[in-house]
Design an enzyme around this catalytic site. Sequence first.
Site, mmCIF file in Angstrom:
data_model
loop_
_atom_site.group_PDB
_atom_site.id
_atom_site.type_symbol
_atom_site.label_atom_id
_atom_site.label_comp_id
_atom_site.label_asym_id
_atom_site.label_seq_id
_atom_site.Cartn_x
_atom_site.Cartn_y
_atom_site.Cartn_z
ATOM 1 N N GLU A 1 33.906 12.398 -14.683
ATOM 2 C CA GLU A 1 34.481 13.718 -15.018
ATOM 3 C C GLU A 1 35.266 14.270 -13.826
ATOM 4 O OE1 GLU A 1 31.944 16.817 -16.827
ATOM 5 O OE2 GLU A 1 33.129 18.241 -15.649
ATOM 6 N N SER B 1 21.684 12.107 -21.164
ATOM 7 C CA SER B 1 22.133 10.790 -21.629
ATOM 8 C C SER B 1 21.007 10.002 -22.305
ATOM 9 C CB SER B 1 22.679 10.002 -20.436
ATOM 10 O OG SER B 1 21.738 10.031 -19.380
#
Length: 289
Positions: free
Chosen positions: A130, A272
């Site tokens: 990111e 996640s």
Amino acid sequence: MKITIDSDSGFCFGVEKAIEIAEQHLENSGKLYSLGQIVHNEEEIERLERKGMVTIEHSKLNDSNDAKILLRAHGEPPETFKIAKEKKLKIIDATCPIVVRLQKRVKKAYDEMTPVDGQVALFGTKNHPETIGLAGQTEYTAIIIETPDEAEKIDTSRPLRLFAQTTKNKYEYKKLIEILKRKYAERNGLQDFIHYNTVCKLVSGRGEHLKKFCKENDAIIFISGKQSSNGKYLYGLCKSSNPNSYHISAPADLKKEWFKNAETVGISGATSTPKWLMENVAEKIRSIV
Ligand code: SF4
């Protein structure tokens, strides 16, 4: 023994959406290339690979003529789109919409800072995808700050726009903002320092909830992939709230002796960690105690 799965844990909205998009395409065509790991969780990747997903590194993008490429929730820098266009790749963009908005804001700040000799800084982890995607919006001129004590990287004689990677710790970000506010105020230039609250609200409240959850249970099993930075951070909170906390990545890692004196067991995971994996762990605990 009572086993509870933390209702506030598991995939964030962005990752859930990216996986949903990947599964739809796999159902239709049976083959899909994911540019980088779709999620930092080996079990979930293996599940998707069994359906036909192939994970490729960025260095392989140039050799992937005509392929169908999925962009994961973290987002990509502009050159990925450029290469995709040149190579006639079909892009399936699963970037989280919150990250897309953040990329646009970083790009706008960069365009505003360039003519006035200003700076754009990102509070993020250097090699996190990111952060790379965000830095790409500034032609990689953005200053990356990983911890608040790196505030000295900023030249306070120049204007600054500050953003945070969406999964960074909001308290650490606040600390950095306070240090920079002080430094700019000392130079009488507070108007030159603008910061944006870009830590994702959908996950930033999880820490407080997790601490409470850990105190409510005798033993805690925290599940995440070894590469997940969010997992490392959240597990640290578990351990400090309940010393009887254990970090695993799969049901096979469980040890019977952890549950010797436990009447209640809590299971939690990172952004996640898939819910099905937490359920498998609960099942395995029931079978060994
Ligand atoms: S943490 Fe928030 S912004 Fe980042 S991918 Fe997940 S939902 Fe999107």
